[in-house]
Write a protein that holds these residues in place. Structure first.
Motif, short mmCIF file in Angstrom:
data_model
loop_
_atom_site.label_atom_id
_atom_site.label_comp_id
_atom_site.label_asym_id
_atom_site.label_seq_id
_atom_site.Cartn_x
_atom_site.Cartn_y
_atom_site.Cartn_z
N GLU A 82 0.82 -1.22 0.00
CA GLU A 82 0.00 0.00 0.00
C GLU A 82 0.85 1.26 0.00
N ASP A 83 2.09 1.16 0.45
CA ASP A 83 2.99 2.31 0.46
C ASP A 83 3.81 2.43 -0.83
N THR B 191 3.64 3.50 -3.82
CA THR B 191 2.91 4.37 -4.74
C THR B 191 3.74 4.61 -6.00
N ASP C 121 4.61 7.39 -7.04
CA ASP C 121 5.57 8.41 -6.65
C ASP C 121 6.85 7.75 -6.11
N ASP D 261 4.14 11.07 1.66
CA ASP D 261 3.30 9.92 1.98
C ASP D 261 3.61 9.44 3.39
#
Length: 251
Positions: free
Chosen positions: A225-226, A228, A230, A245
């Motif tokens: 989930e982390d 991303t 980015d 984030d």
């Protein structure tokens, strides 16, 4: 306690810094994916974990012991090129994974115990190739050959499974199949696994946790989930994240 502890590891080849003060921990049974562009340090890290390369600085421990003190049979390795003996059957190639446990004399004669033979058959079953056990490696598809390579590593009965770009040369369907079987083997055996991949979409689907490297530095250490887009840009292109984030470990 973490199964693997990488502590301030650096590796320098001449004027080239392959790894720069890298630290992280991996817990028992985790399926971890290494991400990063070519030259990021992924293969160097795997070679250190496999005991093939010694860090210039820092330490690596497995279950509290220096990793270079582990028996070689405790670490299974899957390569981008499967390195099978193409004239031998899938079964005989898989059984060769037990050579590290055989006596020197027995290895020369290719004599294996019943336990080793059973383990090879179980490994082929794990990767969905039991019915093709007697098929020559040369007549198998690239994906099947890579699955035999996984089965061979599993026959070592390792505590740690490493894979260096195992699907880089495969088409998308074969790559998906290989990763599914590798993940199944890891789950069924609670086998700590570290897999180096280029394909972010495949990595997202199969990884529990992700470690991103760029130019030898640890850029990211987190879960799905982390991870991303980015963060992916930072791993592959070194671009600064446009967002802050929360929950992401930037190092």
């Amino acid at each position: 306690m973490a199964t693997i502890s990488v502590n301030n590891v650096s590796k320098i080849y001449g004027d080239t810094v392959a790894l720069d003060d890298v630290s992280f921990e991996i817990s028992d049974g985790e399926f971890v994916v290494l991400l990063g562009p070519s030259g990021a340090g992924k293969s160097t890290l795997l070679r250190i974990l496999n005991g093939l390369t010694t860090p210039t600085e820092g330490t690596v421990e497995f279950n509290g012991q220096p990793i270079d003190s582990m028996p070689t049979s405790n670490v299974g390795m899957v390569f981008q090129m499967h390195y099978l003996v193409e004239g031998l059957s899938a079964y005989k190639n898989t059984l060769s994974g037990a050579l590290s446990r055989s006596s020197t004399f027995g290895s020369l004669l290719n004599r294996f115990g019943e336990e080793d033979k059973q383990m090879a058959l179980e490994a082929l079953d794990t990767v969905g190739l039991l019915e093709e056990a007697e098929q020559r490696a040369s007549s198998m598809s690239g994906g099947q050959q890579q699955r035999v390579g996984i089965a061979r590593a599993l026959t070592q009965n390792p505590d740690l499974l490493l894979a260096d770009e195992p699907v880089a040369s495969l088409d998308p369907k074969a790559a998906q199949d290989v990763m599914e079987y590798m993940r199944r083997a890891a789950v069924d055996r609670n086998l700590t696994s570290i897999v180096s991949l280029h394909q972010v979409n495949i990595a997202r689907e199969f990884g529990d946790r992700f470690i991103g490297l760029n130019e030898g530095e640890l850029i990211f250490n987190g879960d799905r989930e982390d991870l991303t887009m980015d963060v992916v840009d930072r791993i592959y292109y070194g671009e600064e994240s446009a967002e802050n984030d929360e929950g992401i470990q930037h190092i």
